[in-house]
Design a protein around this motif. Sequence first.
Motif, PDB file in Angstrom:
ATOM      1  N   LEU A 142       4.533  72.447 -88.268  1.00 60.13           N
ATOM      2  CA  LEU A 142       4.741  71.259 -87.451  1.00 60.13           C
ATOM      3  C   LEU A 142       3.816  71.248 -86.240  1.00 60.13           C
ATOM      4  O   LEU A 142       3.318  70.191 -85.838  1.00 60.13           O
ATOM      5  CB  LEU A 142       6.197  71.196 -86.989  1.00 60.13           C
ATOM      6  CG  LEU A 142       6.602  69.830 -86.425  1.00 60.13           C
ATOM      7  CD1 LEU A 142       6.734  68.820 -87.543  1.00 60.13           C
ATOM      8  CD2 LEU A 142       7.894  69.924 -85.643  1.00 60.13           C
ATOM      9  N   LYS A 199       0.682  69.973 -87.481  1.00 57.95           N
ATOM     10  CA  LYS A 199       0.749  68.566 -87.868  1.00 57.95           C
ATOM     11  C   LYS A 199       0.842  67.650 -86.637  1.00 57.95           C
ATOM     12  O   LYS A 199       0.086  66.697 -86.504  1.00 57.95           O
ATOM     13  CB  LYS A 199       1.972  68.370 -88.771  1.00 57.95           C
ATOM     14  CG  LYS A 199       2.064  67.004 -89.431  1.00 57.95           C
ATOM     15  CD  LYS A 199       3.156  67.041 -90.493  1.00 57.95           C
ATOM     16  CE  LYS A 199       3.806  65.672 -90.636  1.00 57.95           C
ATOM     17  NZ  LYS A 199       5.045  65.746 -91.413  1.00 57.95           N
ATOM     18  N   VAL A 200       1.771  67.964 -85.745  1.00 54.15           N
ATOM     19  CA  VAL A 200       2.025  67.060 -84.602  1.00 54.15           C
ATOM     20  C   VAL A 200       1.162  67.436 -83.393  1.00 54.15           C
ATOM     21  O   VAL A 200       0.772  66.568 -82.607  1.00 54.15           O
ATOM     22  CB  VAL A 200       3.516  67.116 -84.206  1.00 54.15           C
ATOM     23  CG1 VAL A 200       3.817  66.185 -83.048  1.00 54.15           C
ATOM     24  CG2 VAL A 200       4.379  66.780 -85.399  1.00 54.15           C
ATOM     25  N   ILE A 228       4.526  68.673 -78.777  1.00 50.68           N
ATOM     26  CA  ILE A 228       5.831  69.314 -78.925  1.00 50.68           C
ATOM     27  C   ILE A 228       6.268  69.916 -77.596  1.00 50.68           C
ATOM     28  O   ILE A 228       7.349  69.617 -77.098  1.00 50.68           O
ATOM     29  CB  ILE A 228       5.778  70.408 -80.023  1.00 50.68           C
ATOM     30  CG1 ILE A 228       5.559  69.742 -81.381  1.00 50.68           C
ATOM     31  CG2 ILE A 228       7.061  71.230 -80.018  1.00 50.68           C
ATOM     32  CD1 ILE A 228       5.447  70.690 -82.537  1.00 50.68           C
ATOM     33  N   PRO A 242      13.687  63.512 -83.880  1.00 56.75           N
ATOM     34  CA  PRO A 242      12.999  64.170 -84.998  1.00 56.75           C
ATOM     35  C   PRO A 242      12.981  63.328 -86.274  1.00 56.75           C
ATOM     36  O   PRO A 242      12.093  63.493 -87.092  1.00 56.75           O
ATOM     37  CB  PRO A 242      13.786  65.465 -85.191  1.00 56.75           C
ATOM     38  CG  PRO A 242      15.086  65.243 -84.532  1.00 56.75           C
ATOM     39  CD  PRO A 242      14.859  64.280 -83.423  1.00 56.75           C
ATOM     40  N   PHE A 244       8.871  64.917 -81.516  1.00 52.51           N
ATOM     41  CA  PHE A 244       9.410  66.278 -81.485  1.00 52.51           C
ATOM     42  C   PHE A 244       9.286  66.924 -80.100  1.00 52.51           C
ATOM     43  O   PHE A 244       9.126  68.118 -79.974  1.00 52.51           O
ATOM     44  CB  PHE A 244       8.694  67.149 -82.515  1.00 52.51           C
ATOM     45  CG  PHE A 244       8.900  66.676 -83.926  1.00 52.51           C
ATOM     46  CD1 PHE A 244      10.019  67.068 -84.641  1.00 52.51           C
ATOM     47  CD2 PHE A 244       7.985  65.815 -84.522  1.00 52.51           C
ATOM     48  CE1 PHE A 244      10.209  66.617 -85.946  1.00 52.51           C
ATOM     49  CE2 PHE A 244       8.184  65.361 -85.820  1.00 52.51           C
ATOM     50  CZ  PHE A 244       9.286  65.757 -86.533  1.00 52.51           C
ATOM     51  N   ASP A 292      10.915  67.430 -91.832  1.00 49.83           N
ATOM     52  CA  ASP A 292      10.238  67.638 -90.550  1.00 49.83           C
ATOM     53  C   ASP A 292      11.236  67.976 -89.447  1.00 49.83           C
ATOM     54  O   ASP A 292      10.941  68.750 -88.541  1.00 49.83           O
ATOM     55  CB  ASP A 292       9.464  66.373 -90.145  1.00 49.83           C
ATOM     56  CG  ASP A 292       8.131  66.315 -90.868  1.00 49.83           C
ATOM     57  OD1 ASP A 292       7.848  67.249 -91.651  1.00 49.83           O
ATOM     58  OD2 ASP A 292       7.392  65.336 -90.659  1.00 49.83           O
ATOM     59  N   MET A 352      11.874  71.508 -89.560  1.00 49.16           N
ATOM     60  CA  MET A 352      10.701  72.222 -89.039  1.00 49.16           C
ATOM     61  C   MET A 352      10.661  72.150 -87.518  1.00 49.16           C
ATOM     62  O   MET A 352      10.272  73.109 -86.850  1.00 49.16           O
ATOM     63  CB  MET A 352       9.432  71.616 -89.623  1.00 49.16           C
ATOM     64  CG  MET A 352       8.928  72.375 -90.829  1.00 49.16           C
ATOM     65  SD  MET A 352       7.230  71.971 -91.143  1.00 49.16           S
ATOM     66  CE  MET A 352       7.421  70.619 -92.291  1.00 49.16           C
ATOM     67  N   GLY A 353      11.066  71.016 -86.991  1.00 44.70           N
ATOM     68  CA  GLY A 353      11.093  70.838 -85.537  1.00 44.70           C
ATOM     69  C   GLY A 353      12.012  71.863 -84.886  1.00 44.70           C
ATOM     70  O   GLY A 353      11.712  72.419 -83.822  1.00 44.70           O
ATOM     71  N   SER A 359      10.301  75.081 -84.800  1.00 38.56           N
ATOM     72  CA  SER A 359       9.321  75.111 -83.707  1.00 38.56           C
ATOM     73  C   SER A 359      10.023  75.452 -82.400  1.00 38.56           C
ATOM     74  O   SER A 359       9.516  76.212 -81.571  1.00 38.56           O
ATOM     75  CB  SER A 359       8.631  73.759 -83.534  1.00 38.56           C
ATOM     76  OG  SER A 359       8.266  73.253 -84.776  1.00 38.56           O
TER      77      SER A 359
END
Lengths: 287, 251
Positions: A41, A44-45, A50, A58, A63, A254, A257-258, A261
């Motif tokens: 993530l 990706k982000v 983040i 989310p 995120f 996701d 996944m957040g 993270s």
Amino acid sequence: MIKTKIDKEFIVKIILTTFAFSSLLFLFLIFSFILFEGLPLFLKVGLKKIIFGFKWAPTKGSFGIFPMIISSFFVTFGALIIGAPLGLSCAIYLSEYSGKKMKMFLKPALELLAGIPSVVYGFLGVIYIVPIIRNNFGGAGFSLLATSIILGVMILPTIISISFDAIMSVPKTYREGSFAMGATKWQTIYKVVVPSARSGILASFILGMGRAIGETMAVIMVAGNALKIPTSILDPLRTLTGNIALELAYATGDHRMGLFSTGVVLLVIIMILNYIANFGIKRRVIK
Amino acid sequence: MMNDFVLSTENLNLTYGTFHALKNVDFSVYQNSITALIGPSGCGKSTLLRCFNRMNDLIDDVKITGNIFVNRQNLDDIDIIELRKKVGMVFQRPNPFPFSVYENMVYGLKIHGMDHRRKNHDIVEKCLRAVGLWEDLKDKFHASALSLSEEIKQRLCIARLLTVEPEIILLDEPCSALDPIATMRVEELMIELKKDYTILIVTHNMQQAARVSDYTGFMLLGELIEFGETSQIFTSPQDSKTEGYITGRFG
Ligand SMILES: Nc1ncnc2c1ncn2[C@@H]1O[C@H](COP(=O)(O)OP(=O)(O)O)[C@@H](O)[C@H]1O
Ligand SMILES: [Mg+2]
């Protein structure tokens, strides 16, 4: 005959070594698992969105966990503001003033305090602290203040036992030197004993912070879990740990996944704190 | 002047619990002199020394009877803080605090409220000079006192005492952690300090007592067996036990 004996010794050694290293292996597995789940993530982000993002939605692609990072730090420092003076005073009392009998009574009591499950602390917080804050200061009661108080008490055993050891390991000759110059007991304590034990005392504060920042259950119960940066000590907040615990049960894709993270960030913070604490303790031992 | 004693005891008895450590001790220390206490290990030398600054108070279960005088004043009538300021003590192992040299030097000033930023430096300089450390340490004020050599640490501990202007210095085997050369230099320092201070030193090293002291007391099993001028004690002891000890028959 001799050969089989050596073989047995060898096998025992192998088994023990394996067990010893398995704990390291678990650490490694946990670490790589969280990284493996959380890192994609970030890629990706983007790290910045983040860590410094303000919005946590989310399921809608936001995120940002900045408010939670700040909240985690707030409750940790809040806990320290309450726990550090209390814990240090207690350690000083135990080491310098209490008699043998008092020590024998207080030390086990402290260990008991450390053994109380965190849900019990949370429960007491909800029943007593939250209403007291609500009735006396306003707001919902679920707040930075309530969380800091609960965490402040929860980190006491850590602070007391490590500070106590640090203070006890200050050589008697320093105290004698001070008394012989005409210092009072209190002067000796705060001008010689505590400064001599300062690295151990600081380590106790930092390990206490590590405990506070990682605490989850009690925090969820009294923090209110609102998704914003608190602007007063009566505001509710949500910590990094709280975020994971509250949402993991139903998160997918996701969103999931957040949460990992969030875990990565938490892990990094705790590692830094432990590193600082170890550094302090090592310096003391080497000296 | 030589008859002015600044420390003395009268029929002093001390017990640690049931152990009788000092027995009927009558002892005096004269002004601006060095008095040495000798005797085999465990005979009560440190115990007697520690009576004069009430360091035995720190130990549970100590009972003291008899009289102790400091400047002819009964010890019971002197405030303990004032007493310890007046009667400084140097320990067997050098015990500087784990702070900087400067912090060590101003500690006494701070605890006695004699701490004045402007005057501190002069006092520190004066006292470091008095123990011969000024040249060594004037550029090392911020160095940790623990990083110094044992001899310099011990000198620093003496200098640290001087800052609060004591009149009497008690030294409990101050050279036992030092090598022979450092020992010799500390002995020279003691003779130097005698001009301004009265010194009582405990030593198990007879040569040291003979070299530095003006008076010597010989103790055995809690009793002060013999007391007199050092030359007399070492050349013509009156008691056979003293003679036995200094000729090395036991000890
Ligand atoms: N704190 C104490 N508690 C009990 N006994 C002690 C204590 N300190 C010293 N003693 C005893 O008192 C005696 C004299 O001790 P000390 O004055 O230290 O002797 P010295 O300095 O001549 O070697 C010794 O037998 C010692 O075991
Ligand atoms: Mg001794």
